[in-house]
Motif scaffolding. Structure first.
Motif, PDB file in Angstrom:
ATOM      1  N   ASP A  91       0.770  -1.288  -0.263  1.00  0.00           N
ATOM      2  CA  ASP A  91       0.065  -0.237  -0.687  1.00  0.00           C
ATOM      3  C   ASP A  91       0.598   1.544   0.432  1.00  0.00           C
ATOM      4  N   GLY A  92       2.189   1.061  -0.194  1.00  0.00           N
ATOM      5  CA  GLY A  92       3.045   2.012  -0.073  1.00  0.00           C
ATOM      6  C   GLY A  92       4.015   2.530   1.415  1.00  0.00           C
ATOM      7  N   ALA A  93       3.010   2.122   2.308  1.00  0.00           N
ATOM      8  CA  ALA A  93       3.578   3.122   3.829  1.00  0.00           C
ATOM      9  C   ALA A  93       5.039   1.871   4.063  1.00  0.00           C
ATOM     10  N   LEU A  94       6.314   2.205   4.946  1.00  0.00           N
ATOM     11  CA  LEU A  94       6.446   2.095   5.566  1.00  0.00           C
ATOM     12  C   LEU A  94       6.370   0.393   6.536  1.00  0.00           C
ATOM     13  N   PRO A  95       7.369  -0.585   6.820  1.00  0.00           N
ATOM     14  CA  PRO A  95       7.053  -1.662   7.520  1.00  0.00           C
ATOM     15  C   PRO A  95       7.222  -0.704   8.969  1.00  0.00           C
ATOM     16  N   PHE A  96       6.858  -1.404   9.984  1.00  0.00           N
ATOM     17  CA  PHE A  96       6.513  -0.971  11.214  1.00  0.00           C
ATOM     18  C   PHE A  96       8.138  -1.250  12.081  1.00  0.00           C
ATOM     19  N   LEU A  97       9.079  -2.112  11.268  1.00  0.00           N
ATOM     20  CA  LEU A  97      10.914  -2.078  12.034  1.00  0.00           C
ATOM     21  C   LEU A  97      11.305  -0.604  10.830  1.00  0.00           C
TER      22      LEU A  97
ATOM     23  N   PHE B 177      12.280   6.404  13.913  1.00  0.00           N
ATOM     24  CA  PHE B 177      11.894   7.062  14.898  1.00  0.00           C
ATOM     25  C   PHE B 177      12.631   7.377  16.124  1.00  0.00           C
ATOM     26  N   LEU B 178      13.673   6.851  15.554  1.00  0.00           N
ATOM     27  CA  LEU B 178      14.538   6.456  16.793  1.00  0.00           C
ATOM     28  C   LEU B 178      15.854   7.297  16.242  1.00  0.00           C
ATOM     29  N   PHE B 179      16.763   7.004  15.371  1.00  0.00           N
ATOM     30  CA  PHE B 179      17.797   6.919  14.689  1.00  0.00           C
ATOM     31  C   PHE B 179      17.458   8.254  13.718  1.00  0.00           C
ATOM     32  N   PHE B 180      19.063   9.055  13.679  1.00  0.00           N
ATOM     33  CA  PHE B 180      18.051  10.247  12.635  1.00  0.00           C
ATOM     34  C   PHE B 180      19.687   9.375  11.356  1.00  0.00           C
ATOM     35  N   ASP B 181      19.857   9.145  11.167  1.00  0.00           N
ATOM     36  CA  ASP B 181      21.157   9.166  10.191  1.00  0.00           C
ATOM     37  C   ASP B 181      20.501   8.697   8.588  1.00  0.00           C
TER      38      ASP B 181
ATOM     39  N   LEU C  83      26.944  18.494   2.154  1.00  0.00           N
ATOM     40  CA  LEU C  83      26.517  19.909   3.660  1.00  0.00           C
ATOM     41  C   LEU C  83      25.510  20.524   3.765  1.00  0.00           C
ATOM     42  N   GLN C  84      25.430  21.352   2.699  1.00  0.00           N
ATOM     43  CA  GLN C  84      24.343  21.946   2.653  1.00  0.00           C
ATOM     44  C   GLN C  84      22.651  21.519   3.266  1.00  0.00           C
ATOM     45  N   HIS C  85      22.453  19.990   2.080  1.00  0.00           N
ATOM     46  CA  HIS C  85      21.813  19.197   3.065  1.00  0.00           C
ATOM     47  C   HIS C  85      21.658  18.782   4.337  1.00  0.00           C
ATOM     48  N   ASN C  86      22.720  18.418   5.079  1.00  0.00           N
ATOM     49  CA  ASN C  86      23.009  18.027   6.544  1.00  0.00           C
ATOM     50  C   ASN C  86      22.742  19.066   7.087  1.00  0.00           C
ATOM     51  N   ARG C  87      23.150  20.825   6.598  1.00  0.00           N
ATOM     52  CA  ARG C  87      23.485  21.608   7.847  1.00  0.00           C
ATOM     53  C   ARG C  87      21.387  21.971   7.774  1.00  0.00           C
ATOM     54  N   ALA C  88      20.403  22.139   6.307  1.00  0.00           N
ATOM     55  CA  ALA C  88      19.345  22.092   6.691  1.00  0.00           C
ATOM     56  C   ALA C  88      18.848  21.200   7.064  1.00  0.00           C
ATOM     57  N   MET C  89      19.301  19.805   6.987  1.00  0.00           N
ATOM     58  CA  MET C  89      18.338  18.640   8.436  1.00  0.00           C
ATOM     59  C   MET C  89      19.119  18.513   9.974  1.00  0.00           C
ATOM     60  N   CYS C  90      19.619  19.646  10.159  1.00  0.00           N
ATOM     61  CA  CYS C  90      20.124  19.549  11.458  1.00  0.00           C
ATOM     62  C   CYS C  90      19.299  20.534  12.153  1.00  0.00           C
ATOM     63  N   ARG C  91      18.471  20.672  12.424  1.00  0.00           N
ATOM     64  CA  ARG C  91      16.777  21.469  12.481  1.00  0.00           C
ATOM     65  C   ARG C  91      16.117  20.262  12.859  1.00  0.00           C
ATOM     66  N   TYR C  92      16.462  19.274  12.960  1.00  0.00           N
ATOM     67  CA  TYR C  92      15.776  17.717  13.306  1.00  0.00           C
ATOM     68  C   TYR C  92      16.005  17.163  14.854  1.00  0.00           C
ATOM     69  N   PHE C  93      17.746  17.892  14.465  1.00  0.00           N
ATOM     70  CA  PHE C  93      18.013  17.057  16.108  1.00  0.00           C
ATOM     71  C   PHE C  93      17.770  17.227  17.367  1.00  0.00           C
ATOM     72  N   PRO C  94      16.738  18.298  17.608  1.00  0.00           N
ATOM     73  CA  PRO C  94      15.782  18.789  18.926  1.00  0.00           C
ATOM     74  C   PRO C  94      15.033  18.033  18.956  1.00  0.00           C
ATOM     75  N   THR C  95      14.462  17.608  18.089  1.00  0.00           N
ATOM     76  CA  THR C  95      13.154  16.671  18.282  1.00  0.00           C
ATOM     77  C   THR C  95      13.472  14.852  18.280  1.00  0.00           C
ATOM     78  N   TYR C  96      15.027  14.404  17.938  1.00  0.00           N
ATOM     79  CA  TYR C  96      15.464  12.536  18.453  1.00  0.00           C
ATOM     80  C   TYR C  96      16.261  13.176  19.970  1.00  0.00           C
ATOM     81  N   LEU C  97      16.658  14.789  20.275  1.00  0.00           N
ATOM     82  CA  LEU C  97      17.157  14.542  21.822  1.00  0.00           C
ATOM     83  C   LEU C  97      15.774  14.348  22.368  1.00  0.00           C
ATOM     84  N   ARG C  98      14.914  15.423  22.146  1.00  0.00           N
ATOM     85  CA  ARG C  98      13.943  14.690  23.244  1.00  0.00           C
ATOM     86  C   ARG C  98      13.832  13.159  22.941  1.00  0.00           C
ATOM     87  N   ARG C  99      13.222  12.696  22.455  1.00  0.00           N
ATOM     88  CA  ARG C  99      12.326  11.262  22.261  1.00  0.00           C
ATOM     89  C   ARG C  99      13.926  10.770  23.013  1.00  0.00           C
ATOM     90  N   TRP C 100      15.030  10.671  22.552  1.00  0.00           N
ATOM     91  CA  TRP C 100      16.049  10.325  24.013  1.00  0.00           C
ATOM     92  C   TRP C 100      16.444  10.547  24.795  1.00  0.00           C
TER      93      TRP C 100
END
Length: 118
Positions: A12-18, A24-28, A47-64
Motif C-alpha cells: 500500500d506504499g506504507a513503510l514497514p513497522f520496523l 523514529f529513534l535514529f536520525f542517520d 553539506l548544505q543538505h546536512n546543515r538544513a537537516m540539523c533542525r531535526y536534532f532537537p526532536t531526536y534529543l527529546r525522544r532520546w
C-alpha cells in the motif's frame, strides 16, 4: 537510487513497522554521506543538505531524553522497591548508553548549526 514500492514500502506504499521504528529513534537516514560525494559540487550539496537537516536534532534529543529518563526511572524502581540486582544494572546501562548517544547528537548539532553562521 529510487526505491520502488516493492523494495522498501509495503503493497500500500506504507513503510514497514520496523523501518518506521528505526526512523523514529535514529536520525542517520536524514543525512547525506559526504564521503560518497564524487566531486566538490556534490560535497557542497551534501553539506548544505546536512546543515538544513540539523533542525531535526532537537526532536531526536527529546525522544532520546525520554528513553534516558525511562531507563533511569526503571532502574531506580527495580533497585529500590523490588530489591532486584540484575534488572537495575541493565536499565542503568541502557540509560547511560542513550545519554552517550545524546552527547553525540549535541556535538553534531552544534557543529552543523554553527557552520551556518560562517
Amino acid at each position: 537510487m529510487a526505491t520502488t514500492p516493492t523494495s522498501e514500502h509495503g503493497a500500500d506504499g506504507a513503510l514497514p513497522f520496523l523501518t518506521l521504528w528505526y526512523r523514529f529513534l535514529f536520525f542517520d537516514w536524514l543525512f547525506a554521506d559526504l564521503g560518497a560525494a564524487r566531486n566538490v559540487y556534490e560535497r557542497h550539496a551534501a553539506l548544505q543538505h546536512n546543515r538544513a537537516m540539523c533542525r531535526y536534532f532537537p526532536t531526536y534529543l527529546r525522544r532520546w531524553s525520554v528513553l534516558t529518563l525511562f531507563g533511569f526511572g526503571m532502574g531506580s524502581l527495580f533497585e529500590r522497591w523490588m530489591q532486584a540486582s540484575l534488572w537495575p544494572a541493565w536499565f542503568f546501562t541502557c540509560a547511560c548508553l542513550t545519554m552517550s548517544g545524546m552527547v553525540v547528537m549535541l556535538v553534531a548539532w552544534a557543529f552543523l548549526a554553527n557552520a551556518r553562521m560562517q
